[in-house]
Design an enzyme around this catalytic site. Structure first.
Site, PDB file in Angstrom:
ATOM      1  N   SER A   1       0.842  -1.199   0.000  1.00 40.86           N
ATOM      2  CA  SER A   1       0.000   0.000   0.000  1.00 40.86           C
ATOM      3  C   SER A   1       0.873   1.243   0.000  1.00 40.86           C
ATOM      4  CB  SER A   1      -0.890   0.005   1.241  1.00 40.86           C
ATOM      5  OG  SER A   1      -1.404   1.307   1.435  1.00 40.86           O
TER       6      SER A   1
ATOM      7  N   HIS B   1      -1.341  -1.286  -4.264  1.00 45.28           N
ATOM      8  CA  HIS B   1      -2.608  -0.942  -3.600  1.00 45.28           C
ATOM      9  C   HIS B   1      -2.636   0.566  -3.325  1.00 45.28           C
ATOM     10  CE1 HIS B   1      -6.012  -1.998  -0.864  1.00 45.28           C
ATOM     11  NE2 HIS B   1      -5.538  -1.032  -0.070  1.00 45.28           N
TER      12      HIS B   1
ATOM     13  N   ASP C   1      -4.896   3.668  -1.647  1.00 46.50           N
ATOM     14  CA  ASP C   1      -5.962   3.942  -0.682  1.00 46.50           C
ATOM     15  C   ASP C   1      -6.560   5.325  -0.924  1.00 46.50           C
ATOM     16  OD1 ASP C   1      -6.041   1.602   1.119  1.00 46.50           O
ATOM     17  OD2 ASP C   1      -3.919   2.101   1.401  1.00 46.50           O
TER      18      ASP C   1
ATOM     19  N   MET D   1      -9.198   8.061   0.149  1.00 47.04           N
ATOM     20  CA  MET D   1      -9.988   8.458   1.332  1.00 47.04           C
ATOM     21  C   MET D   1     -10.498   9.882   1.141  1.00 47.04           C
ATOM     22  SD  MET D   1      -7.627   6.976   4.422  1.00 47.04           S
ATOM     23  CE  MET D   1      -6.750   5.409   4.270  1.00 47.04           C
TER      24      MET D   1
ATOM     25  N   HIS E   1      -8.557   0.963  -3.672  1.00 53.80           N
ATOM     26  CA  HIS E   1      -9.425   0.736  -2.509  1.00 53.80           C
ATOM     27  C   HIS E   1     -10.117   2.055  -2.175  1.00 53.80           C
ATOM     28  CE1 HIS E   1      -9.469  -0.398   2.100  1.00 53.80           C
ATOM     29  NE2 HIS E   1     -10.679  -0.277   1.596  1.00 53.80           N
TER      30      HIS E   1
ATOM     31  N   MET F   1     -12.262   4.250  -0.146  1.00 49.88           N
ATOM     32  CA  MET F   1     -12.880   4.507   1.160  1.00 49.88           C
ATOM     33  C   MET F   1     -13.575   5.857   1.085  1.00 49.88           C
ATOM     34  SD  MET F   1      -9.724   2.996   3.364  1.00 49.88           S
ATOM     35  CE  MET F   1      -8.663   3.085   1.917  1.00 49.88           C
TER      36      MET F   1
ATOM     37  N   MET G   1     -11.304  -6.241   6.003  1.00 47.89           N
ATOM     38  CA  MET G   1     -10.470  -5.258   6.712  1.00 47.89           C
ATOM     39  C   MET G   1     -10.059  -5.830   8.068  1.00 47.89           C
ATOM     40  SD  MET G   1     -10.103  -2.704   4.663  1.00 47.89           S
ATOM     41  CE  MET G   1      -9.158  -1.711   5.822  1.00 47.89           C
TER      42      MET G   1
ATOM     43  N   ASP H   1      -6.400  -6.527   4.628  1.00 46.85           N
ATOM     44  CA  ASP H   1      -5.790  -5.186   4.628  1.00 46.85           C
ATOM     45  C   ASP H   1      -5.845  -4.609   6.038  1.00 46.85           C
ATOM     46  OD1 ASP H   1      -4.929  -2.624   4.031  1.00 46.85           O
ATOM     47  OD2 ASP H   1      -6.644  -2.121   2.758  1.00 46.85           O
TER      48      ASP H   1
HETATM   49  C1  DX5 Z   1      -6.178   1.450   5.863  1.00 50.57           C
HETATM   50  C2  DX5 Z   1      -5.792   1.142   4.443  1.00 50.57           C
HETATM   51  C3  DX5 Z   1      -4.653   0.223   4.337  1.00 50.57           C
HETATM   52  C4  DX5 Z   1      -3.371   0.738   4.942  1.00 50.57           C
HETATM   53  C5  DX5 Z   1      -2.709  -0.440   5.563  1.00 50.57           C
HETATM   54  O1  DX5 Z   1      -7.404   2.084   5.912  1.00 50.57           O
HETATM   55  O2  DX5 Z   1      -6.877   0.554   3.740  1.00 50.57           O
HETATM   56  O3  DX5 Z   1      -4.426  -0.196   2.991  1.00 50.57           O
HETATM   57  O4  DX5 Z   1      -2.489   1.317   4.039  1.00 50.57           O
HETATM   58  O5  DX5 Z   1      -1.604   0.010   6.259  1.00 50.57           O
HETATM   59  P1  DX5 Z   1      -0.832  -0.928   7.293  1.00 50.57           P
HETATM   60  O6  DX5 Z   1      -0.307  -2.098   6.500  1.00 50.57           O
HETATM   61  O7  DX5 Z   1       0.230  -0.037   7.803  1.00 50.57           O
HETATM   62  O8  DX5 Z   1      -1.820  -1.355   8.346  1.00 50.57           O
HETATM   63 ZN    ZN Z   2      -6.394  -0.297   1.737  1.00 49.13          ZN
END
Ligand code: DX5
Ligand code: ZN
Length: 216
Positions: free
Chosen positions: A10, A34, A36, A38, A67, A69, A138, A175
């Site tokens: 990620s 990956h 993220d 947000m 991903h 969010m 998750m 994840d």
């Molecule tokens: C969290 C994200 C993850 C995050 C994971 O909301 O969806 O993808 O980057 O990070 P680590 O591996 O540090 O928990």
């Molecule tokens: Zn993620």
């Protein structure tokens, strides 16, 4: 030989002033990248939009696993697909009309994934299971990297694996809080794809960290 495990680092944990370099650090060992997304609404944090995905697309041929969010993800499917996403994962909790959103993802040509927050049961997907390419369990509450692993996610992965039966789809992805120890638990439970941010990008050698996760 065991089942193929895919590792998806990620970029959330990477140095954003050095994104191309961060991708290059993992390019030889990663299976997917990956990303993220947000929005400050579905989760408290704000990260990146299609422009950043497009910039990452220029740096690698690896599949980009997006991903989302965000609330109302259906408004942005096309934009992220055009930016170069290969898979688009939306949150169950963000989609009152989830079946329709899955169809819309497929219309873009991307693989379709659904992510489940810790409080959402795997069973919630039973009636649309056959339409899914990916199920993302998750193992933290989404929003931030570097959080502690939520142990009950192991049982949820096993439930997803049982629901899948003999089929090899949907892929089961995990994840949040994935490191050498939790990776092993998740693989034993049946995970196909491990997402890892901190465990990869906070390591001295991100490529080695990926190989260790794969072999754990
Ligand atoms: C969290 C994200 C993850 C995050 C994971 O909301 O969806 O993808 O980057 O990070 P680590 O591996 O540090 O928990
Ligand atoms: Zn993620």
């Amino acid at each position: 030989m065991g089942p193929t495990i895919r590792i998806a680092p990620s970029l959330l944990a990477a140095d954003f002033s050095y994104l191309a370099g961060s991708v290059a650090q993992v390019a030889k060992d990663a299976d997917w990248i990956h990303l993220d997304i947000m929005d400050g609404r579905f989760v408290p944090n704000i990260t990146m939009g299609p422009l950043v995905v497009e910039a990452v697309r220029k740096t690698t041929d690896l599949p980009l696993d997006v991903h989302m969010m965000i609330v109302e993800p259906e408004r942005y499917l096309e934009a992220f697909r055009l930016a170069g996403a290969d898979s688009l994962t939306v949150h169950y909790e963000a989609c009152p009309h989830l079946e329709r959103v899955i169809a819309e993802i497929h219309e873009t040509g991307a693989l379709a994934g659904v992510a489940l927050n810790p409080a959402t049961r795997v069973d919630a997907l039973a009636d649309i299971w056959d339409e899914l390419d990916l199920v993302l369990v998750m193992s933290v509450n989404p929003g931030f990297g570097g959080q502690a692993f939520w142990p009950h996610a192991v049982a949820k992965v096993a439930q997803a694996k049982a629901l899948r039966g003999d089929s090899d789809r949907p892929l089961i992805q995990v994840d949040g809080g994935i490191n050498q120890q939790t990776a092993q638990l998740m693989k034993q439970a049946g995970a196909d794809v491990l997402v890892a941010g901190t465990a990869v990008f906070a390591a001295d050698d991100p490529g080695l960290a990926i190989r260790q996760l794969r072999e754990s």
